[in-house]
Design a protein around this motif. Structure first.
Motif, PDB file in Angstrom:
ATOM      1  N   ILE A 119    -109.729 118.399  24.178  1.00 26.03           N
ATOM      2  CA  ILE A 119    -108.501 117.816  23.649  1.00 26.03           C
ATOM      3  C   ILE A 119    -107.574 117.510  24.825  1.00 26.03           C
ATOM      4  CG2 ILE A 119    -108.642 118.942  21.389  1.00 26.03           C
ATOM      5  CD1 ILE A 119    -106.703 121.023  22.401  1.00 26.03           C
ATOM      6  N   HIS A 120    -106.669 116.562  24.615  1.00 27.48           N
ATOM      7  CA  HIS A 120    -105.687 116.246  25.685  1.00 27.48           C
ATOM      8  C   HIS A 120    -104.438 115.646  25.054  1.00 27.48           C
ATOM      9  CE1 HIS A 120    -106.378 111.823  25.615  1.00 27.48           C
ATOM     10  NE2 HIS A 120    -107.585 112.186  25.189  1.00 27.48           N
ATOM     11  N   THR A 121    -103.339 115.862  25.711  1.00 32.58           N
ATOM     12  CA  THR A 121    -102.035 115.337  25.287  1.00 32.58           C
ATOM     13  C   THR A 121    -101.094 115.299  26.489  1.00 32.58           C
ATOM     14  OG1 THR A 121    -100.236 115.614  23.687  1.00 32.58           O
ATOM     15  CG2 THR A 121    -101.070 117.599  24.720  1.00 32.58           C
ATOM     16  N   LYS A 122     -99.939 114.636  26.318  1.00 33.82           N
ATOM     17  CA  LYS A 122     -98.983 114.482  27.425  1.00 33.82           C
ATOM     18  C   LYS A 122     -97.749 115.376  27.295  1.00 33.82           C
ATOM     19  CE  LYS A 122    -100.104 109.767  28.820  1.00 33.82           C
ATOM     20  NZ  LYS A 122     -99.570 108.415  29.077  1.00 33.82           N
ATOM     21  N   PHE A 123     -97.477 115.970  26.205  1.00 40.17           N
ATOM     22  CA  PHE A 123     -96.294 116.822  26.012  1.00 40.17           C
ATOM     23  C   PHE A 123     -95.006 116.105  26.438  1.00 40.17           C
ATOM     24  CE2 PHE A 123     -99.582 120.156  26.337  1.00 40.17           C
ATOM     25  CZ  PHE A 123     -99.319 120.854  25.186  1.00 40.17           C
ATOM     26  N   LYS A 124     -94.844 114.879  25.971  1.00 39.61           N
ATOM     27  CA  LYS A 124     -93.666 114.109  26.385  1.00 39.61           C
ATOM     28  C   LYS A 124     -92.365 114.797  25.997  1.00 39.61           C
ATOM     29  CE  LYS A 124     -95.796 109.526  26.366  1.00 39.61           C
ATOM     30  NZ  LYS A 124     -95.750 108.159  25.802  1.00 39.61           N
ATOM     31  N   ASP A 125     -92.336 115.407  24.816  1.00 39.21           N
ATOM     32  CA  ASP A 125     -91.107 116.048  24.388  1.00 39.21           C
ATOM     33  C   ASP A 125     -90.743 117.218  25.288  1.00 39.21           C
ATOM     34  OD1 ASP A 125     -93.363 117.364  23.624  1.00 39.21           O
ATOM     35  OD2 ASP A 125     -92.513 118.118  21.720  1.00 39.21           O
ATOM     36  N   ARG A 126     -91.768 117.961  25.731  1.00 44.28           N
ATOM     37  CA  ARG A 126     -91.482 119.100  26.606  1.00 44.28           C
ATOM     38  C   ARG A 126     -91.045 118.658  27.998  1.00 44.28           C
ATOM     39  NH1 ARG A 126     -95.425 124.238  25.534  1.00 44.28           N
ATOM     40  NH2 ARG A 126     -95.227 124.310  23.259  1.00 44.28           N
ATOM     41  N   PHE A 127     -91.759 117.722  28.576  1.00 45.88           N
ATOM     42  CA  PHE A 127     -91.434 117.307  29.945  1.00 45.88           C
ATOM     43  C   PHE A 127     -90.160 116.457  30.019  1.00 45.88           C
ATOM     44  CE2 PHE A 127     -95.768 118.625  30.692  1.00 45.88           C
ATOM     45  CZ  PHE A 127     -95.704 119.166  31.966  1.00 45.88           C
ATOM     46  N   SER A 128     -89.659 115.993  28.870  1.00 45.64           N
ATOM     47  CA  SER A 128     -88.364 115.301  28.893  1.00 45.64           C
ATOM     48  C   SER A 128     -87.225 116.262  29.265  1.00 45.64           C
ATOM     49  CB  SER A 128     -88.082 114.663  27.528  1.00 45.64           C
ATOM     50  OG  SER A 128     -87.984 115.668  26.518  1.00 45.64           O
ATOM     51  N   ILE A 129     -87.493 117.575  29.044  1.00 38.92           N
ATOM     52  CA  ILE A 129     -86.485 118.569  29.443  1.00 38.92           C
ATOM     53  C   ILE A 129     -86.278 118.543  30.958  1.00 38.92           C
ATOM     54  CG2 ILE A 129     -85.951 121.040  29.463  1.00 38.92           C
ATOM     55  CD1 ILE A 129     -87.565 121.325  26.921  1.00 38.92           C
ATOM     56  N   ILE A 130     -87.355 118.228  31.712  1.00 39.95           N
ATOM     57  CA  ILE A 130     -87.237 118.152  33.169  1.00 39.95           C
ATOM     58  C   ILE A 130     -86.249 117.060  33.566  1.00 39.95           C
ATOM     59  CG2 ILE A 130     -88.481 117.695  35.314  1.00 39.95           C
ATOM     60  CD1 ILE A 130     -89.174 120.342  34.125  1.00 39.95           C
ATOM     61  N   ASP A 131     -86.304 115.913  32.872  1.00 40.38           N
ATOM     62  CA  ASP A 131     -85.351 114.834  33.178  1.00 40.38           C
ATOM     63  C   ASP A 131     -83.920 115.277  32.885  1.00 40.38           C
ATOM     64  OD1 ASP A 131     -87.496 113.246  33.863  1.00 40.38           O
ATOM     65  OD2 ASP A 131     -87.710 112.422  31.830  1.00 40.38           O
ATOM     66  N   THR A 132     -83.724 115.958  31.769  1.00 34.13           N
ATOM     67  CA  THR A 132     -82.385 116.465  31.457  1.00 34.13           C
ATOM     68  C   THR A 132     -81.927 117.466  32.506  1.00 34.13           C
ATOM     69  OG1 THR A 132     -82.847 116.175  29.096  1.00 34.13           O
ATOM     70  CG2 THR A 132     -80.986 117.597  29.699  1.00 34.13           C
ATOM     71  N   LEU A 133     -82.869 118.348  32.907  1.00 34.96           N
ATOM     72  CA  LEU A 133     -82.534 119.332  33.939  1.00 34.96           C
ATOM     73  C   LEU A 133     -82.166 118.639  35.251  1.00 34.96           C
ATOM     74  CD1 LEU A 133     -82.390 122.268  34.918  1.00 34.96           C
ATOM     75  CD2 LEU A 133     -84.837 122.109  35.452  1.00 34.96           C
ATOM     76  N   ASP A 134     -82.882 117.572  35.598  1.00 35.88           N
ATOM     77  CA  ASP A 134     -82.568 116.843  36.838  1.00 35.88           C
ATOM     78  C   ASP A 134     -81.172 116.238  36.785  1.00 35.88           C
ATOM     79  OD1 ASP A 134     -84.998 117.483  37.908  1.00 35.88           O
ATOM     80  OD2 ASP A 134     -85.979 115.596  37.351  1.00 35.88           O
ATOM     81  N   ARG A 135     -80.798 115.677  35.647  1.00 38.04           N
ATOM     82  CA  ARG A 135     -79.461 115.109  35.515  1.00 38.04           C
ATOM     83  C   ARG A 135     -78.383 116.185  35.658  1.00 38.04           C
ATOM     84  NH1 ARG A 135     -82.072 111.824  31.571  1.00 38.04           N
ATOM     85  NH2 ARG A 135     -81.487 113.291  29.919  1.00 38.04           N
ATOM     86  N   VAL A 136     -78.663 117.341  35.041  1.00 37.70           N
ATOM     87  CA  VAL A 136     -77.700 118.450  35.160  1.00 37.70           C
ATOM     88  C   VAL A 136     -77.594 118.912  36.615  1.00 37.70           C
ATOM     89  CG1 VAL A 136     -77.239 120.844  34.502  1.00 37.70           C
ATOM     90  CG2 VAL A 136     -78.031 119.198  32.782  1.00 37.70           C
ATOM     91  N   LEU A 137     -78.722 118.975  37.302  1.00 36.67           N
ATOM     92  CA  LEU A 137     -78.709 119.398  38.707  1.00 36.67           C
ATOM     93  C   LEU A 137     -77.953 118.390  39.581  1.00 36.67           C
ATOM     94  CD1 LEU A 137     -82.348 120.741  39.162  1.00 36.67           C
ATOM     95  CD2 LEU A 137     -80.235 122.066  39.042  1.00 36.67           C
ATOM     96  N   ILE A 138     -78.126 117.103  39.294  1.00 35.67           N
ATOM     97  CA  ILE A 138     -77.412 116.086  40.073  1.00 35.67           C
ATOM     98  C   ILE A 138     -75.906 116.206  39.849  1.00 35.67           C
ATOM     99  CG2 ILE A 138     -77.002 113.609  40.304  1.00 35.67           C
ATOM    100  CD1 ILE A 138     -79.971 113.171  39.726  1.00 35.67           C
ATOM    101  N   ILE A 139     -75.521 116.346  38.578  1.00 37.01           N
ATOM    102  CA  ILE A 139     -74.089 116.491  38.281  1.00 37.01           C
ATOM    103  C   ILE A 139     -73.534 117.752  38.938  1.00 37.01           C
ATOM    104  CG2 ILE A 139     -72.402 116.849  36.439  1.00 37.01           C
ATOM    105  CD1 ILE A 139     -74.185 115.138  34.630  1.00 37.01           C
TER     106      ILE A 139
END
Length: 433
Positions: A119-139
Motif C-alpha cells: 500500500i502507499h499514500t502521500k499523507f498530504k493532510d499530515r505534511f501540510s502541518i509542516i508548511d504551517t509550521l514553516d510559516r510560524v517559524l518565519i513569522i
C-alpha cells in the motif's frame, strides 16, 4: 593612497550586531525545529503504514479480499521493497514525489503464496502541518530579528547618548572650562565602562589643570619678580650719555620690559581671571580711529558698520597685536575691513605657517614662515586670549591667490551678538563658507 572610511553611530553598530545574532539564532533554531518536525512526521508515517499493511495482510489472507487500497504485485512497487520481500522482510519506503515536497510512503509485506502485498499514500493532510509550521517559524524569526533590532537601538542609543555627553563635556574641558566634569555630565544610575572612562578623563583633566596652574603661577611669579629690576634697568638706561651704545641698551631694556609685560598678561589670561568691561561702541568708527594711531599706512574699509557691545581696551589690544604681527612678519599694504561684527586684518606677505593654521597661536612661536622676523611670538597668543575674554572668536587663514588676488595672512575676529559668559567662553558663531 586615500583610504575611504565609513562613519556610523554606535547605536546602529550595536543594533546591527544584535540583529545579525538574532537572525543567525532564529534561522538555526528554525532549521532544527523544521528538520526535527519533518523527521518525526516521517517516522510516524512509516509506523502508520506498517500497521496498515499488517492489517491488510491479515484481512487478505483470511478473506482473499483487499482493503485500505492495497495491491498485490503492484508493478510500480519500488525496487527496494521488492528486494526486502525477496528475503521475507516487511518494509517501509519513502519515495520523493516530483513537483512537491510531500513524500510518498510505501509499505510492503510478502505473502504465503510468494506474492507481495503493498500500500502507499502521500499523507498530504499530515505534511501540510509542516508548511504551517514553516510559516510560524518565519513569522517568529522576523519578530525576533525586529525585537533584537529594537533592543539594540535602545541599548546602543543609551550608550551613544552617554558617550556624546562625555565628548561634549570633554570638549568644554579642552576649551578651558574648569567647572565641567565628565562624570557629572553623563549622569545615569547604571554604572558601566563609560563611568570608568569619565572618571579617568576627569582625573586626567584635573592633573593637567593642576600642572598648568602651577606652570602659570611660576611664569607669573618670575615675570613679576623681573618687573622691578627691568624697570630699574630702563630708568638707569635713560641716565646714560647719548650715543650708539646707549641706544642699544635702551632698546634691549625696552624689549625686555615689553616681554615681561606680555608674559604677565598671558599668565592672567591663562588663569581665566580676566573679565571684560562692556561698552556699546560703533565698530567702524572705533577701528578707523585706532588704526590711524597704530598703523597710519594701513587701509581701512568699512563695508557695513554696526554697534557692538565689547570692551574697547581689549578690542584695541587685539587690533594692535594683529597689525603689529602683520608689520613684523608680513608685507604691505595692510588692509583692515569691517563688515558688521566681523573684523579682518590682512597683509600681503608669505602668510601664516602651517602649524599655526592647524594648532592655533602658541607662545614663543612667531607668525613668520621662515621665523626670520623679530618678536617673541606672544602677540597672537595674547590676541586669542583677549578674544576669548570678549566672547569672540579669532581665526587665522592664508589668502587664496586665485580668489583674493595675491598671497598674505588674514586674521578674522568674529564679535558675538551677546555679551560673554561668566567664564569668558564664547557662544557658537557660525562661520560662513
Amino acid at each position: 593612497m586615500v583610504k575611504l572610511a565609513l562613519r556610523s553611530g554606535l547605536r546602529w553598530k550595536v543594533s546591527l550586531a544584535i540583529a545579525g545574532v538574532s537572525a543567525l539564532v532564529a534561522v538555526a533554531l528554525s532549521l532544527v525545529v523544521h528538520n526535527a518536525a519533518r523527521l518525526s512526521m516521517l517516522d510516524n508515517s512509516r509506523d502508520v503504514m506498517d500497521e496498515r499493511v499488517q492489517i491488510a495482510q491479515r484481512y487478505y489472507e483470511n478473506t482473499g479480499r483487499l482493503m485500505l487500497h492495497a495491491k498485490v504485485d503492484d508493478p510500480t512497487l519500488p525496487k527496494q521493497l521488492r528486494d526486502a520481500a525477496a528475503v521475507g522482510l516487511r518494509a517501509t519506503y519513502l519515495q520523493d514525489s516530483a513537483g512537491n515536497g510531500t513524500p510518498e510512503v510505501w509499505a510492503s509485506v510478502p505473502l504465503r503464496n510468494g506474492k507481495i502485498l503493498s500500500i502507499h499514500t502521500k499523507f498530504k493532510d499530515r505534511f501540510s502541518i509542516i508548511d504551517t509550521l514553516d510559516r510560524v517559524l518565519i513569522i517568529g524569526s522576523v519578530s525576533v530579528v525586529l525585537g533584537g533590532t529594537a533592543l539594540g537601538i535602545l541599548i546602543g542609543g543609551q550608550l551613544s547618548r552617554r558617550l556624546r555627553k562625555a565628548a561634549t563635556a570633554a570638549r568644554k574641558v579642552a576649551d578651558g572650562d574648569p567647572e565641567v566634569r565628565v562624570r557629572d555630565a553623563i549622569g545615569g544610575r547604571v554604572r558601566d565602562e563609560t563611568d570608568d572612562l569619565a572618571r579617568a578623563v576627569d582625573g586626567m583633566a584635573e592633573a593637567l589643570q593642576d600642572r598648568l596652574e602651577a606652570e602659570r603661577r611660576v611664569t607669573a611669579d618670575i615675570a613679576h619678580e623681573l618687573r622691578t629690576p627691568v624697570t630699574g634697568l630702563l630708568t638707569a638706561a635713560e641716565l646714560l650719555p647719548p650715543g650708539r651704545p646707549t641706544e642699544l641698551v635702551r632698546d634691549r631694556a625696552q624689549a625686555m620690559r615689553t616681554l615681561v609685560e606680555d608674559v604677565l598678561e598671558v599668565a592672567r589670561l591663562d588663569g581665566f581671571a580676566e573679565r571684560a568691561e562692556m561698552q556699546d561702541i560703533r565698530l567702524g568708527e572705533f577701528v578707523v580711529r585706532r588704526v590711524r594711531i597704530v598703523e597710519p599706512d594701513a587701509r581701512v574699509k568699512v563695508v557695513r558698520d554696526a554697534y557692538v557691545s565689547t570692551d574697547p581696551r581689549r578690542l584695541e589690544r587685539i587690533l594692535g597685536n594683529l597689525l603689529a604681527n602683520a608689520a613684523k612678519h608680513g608685507r604691505g599694504p595692510f588692509e583692515v575691513t569691517v563688515e558688521g561684527r566681523v573684523l579682518r586684518v590682512r597683509d600681503h606677505g608669505p602668510g601664516f605657517p602651517e602649524d599655526l593654521l592647524e594648532k592655533g597661536p602658541s607662545r614663543f612661536r612667531t607668525g613668520s614662515k621662515d621665523r626670520a622676523g623679530k618678536g617673541h611670538g606672544l602677540g597672537l597668543t595674547i590676541a586669542a586670549g583677549q578674544a576669548r575674554v570678549l566672547g569672540a572668536r579669532l581665526t587665522f587663514r592664508n589668502a587664496d591667490p586665485e580668489v583674493e588676488g595675491g598671497t598674505g595672512a588674514i586674521a578674522v575676529l568674529w564679535l558675538p551678538e551677546s555679551a560673554p559668559t561668566s567664564t569668558g567662553s564664547f557662544p557658537i558663531i557660525r562661520v560662513p563658507d
